[in-house]
Design a protein around this motif. Structure first.
Motif: not given
Length: 118
Positions: A21-22, A78, A80
């Protein structure tokens, strides 16, 4: 020892998913390298665990723990969203993982010794 290898593999799986994701589409070098290393580590330790565990049990537990860990740490790192439905799904996944662990333990306990011809 197989279950320890499997837990290590699951940690690598979580790191792999979070690092992916990063990477922002593999445009950021550090997370991209971490993603590759974590994927390699996860597969390596999974392969060690599968020396003794059935592939159906090992792979399912690996992905289950990886999924739950990814959502938990994705929420923390993150930011989320986390809601009651996700938590319920986690409970079901964890229940399935525990059920597979218990069934594997019971199968190993009741397995009859195999005679080897000389």
């Amino acid at each position: 020892m197989a279950w320890i290898y499997l837990m290590i593999a699951a940690v690598f799986e979580v790191v792999f998913a979070l690092a992916t994701n990063a990477t922002h589409g593999f445009t950021v070098l550090g997370p991209s390298l971490l993603t590759a290393a974590a994927a390699s580590g996860g597969i390596f330790f999974l392969s060690l665990a599968l020396r003794t565990l059935d592939v159906g049990v090992g792979y399912t537990v690996w992905t289950g723990i990886g999924s739950v860990g990814t959502v938990i740490f994705g929420t923390l790192i993150f930011h989320e969203s986390l809601n009651v439905w996700k938590v319920l799904a986690f409970v079901l996944i964890i229940g399935g993982v525990l059920g597979l662990k218990i069934s594997d333990s019971l199968a190993n306990r009741t397995a009859a010794p195999v005679a080897v011809a000389a």
